[in-house]
Scaffold this active site. Sequence first.
Site, PDB file in Angstrom:
ATOM      1  N   GLY A  48       2.108   1.677  -3.490  1.00  0.00           N
ATOM      2  CA  GLY A  48       1.013   2.138  -4.348  1.00  0.00           C
ATOM      3  C   GLY A  48       0.627   3.576  -4.085  1.00  0.00           C
ATOM      4  N   GLU A  49       0.506   3.945  -2.815  1.00  0.00           N
ATOM      5  CA  GLU A  49       0.100   5.308  -2.488  1.00  0.00           C
ATOM      6  C   GLU A  49       1.175   6.319  -2.879  1.00  0.00           C
ATOM      7  OE1 GLU A  49      -1.898   8.053   0.982  1.00  0.00           O
ATOM      8  OE2 GLU A  49      -1.566   5.928   1.376  1.00  0.00           O
ATOM      9  N   THR A  50       2.428   5.949  -2.683  1.00  0.00           N
ATOM     10  CA  THR A  50       3.514   6.848  -3.073  1.00  0.00           C
ATOM     11  C   THR A  50       3.457   7.131  -4.568  1.00  0.00           C
ATOM     12  OG1 THR A  50       4.924   6.059  -1.268  1.00  0.00           O
ATOM     13  CG2 THR A  50       6.030   7.117  -3.126  1.00  0.00           C
ATOM     14  N   VAL A  98       0.827  -1.204   0.000  1.00  0.00           N
ATOM     15  CA  VAL A  98       0.000   0.000   0.000  1.00  0.00           C
ATOM     16  C   VAL A  98       0.864   1.258   0.000  1.00  0.00           C
ATOM     17  CG1 VAL A  98      -1.820   1.269   1.217  1.00  0.00           C
ATOM     18  CG2 VAL A  98      -1.920  -1.230   1.084  1.00  0.00           C
TER      19      VAL A  98
END
Length: 141
Positions: A65-67, A62
């Site tokens: 992915g968020e980065t 996550v």
Amino acid sequence: MTTFPTDLDPELVARLIDSGGGALARKMGIEFVELSAAKSLARMPVEGNTQVVGLLHGGAHVVLGETLGSVSSAIHAGPGRYAVGIEINATHSRSITSGWVTATCTALVLGRTLATHEIVVTDAEGRRLSTVRMTNMLREM
């Protein structure tokens, strides 16, 4: 070596280079490969990002992915604007215990006020490990 689009906001490029994508991205060992609003790539080592039984931590998927989704959204937002995450979810399909993972971030929606990206995390053989979807709100500074 990161590839930046030629029309990218120079201030954003400077922040990315100076910060390495932020303190957490540096701690996780995230390396940006290619960055744009529509499609971005990054990689991250499994080593140092595992949970107690030696698997790559679900939260590490996550974070990767968020980065990547946040940077892609910030690129889309453009100068004088920034992106802030308002929704994220992940589905983990397969585990990994060593090596590197690669994240491919693809824009689903690039709007005036919202940007939604799908980030697919794969292993060295190209097998899908997880799918992350995130939406960012684009705000004025």
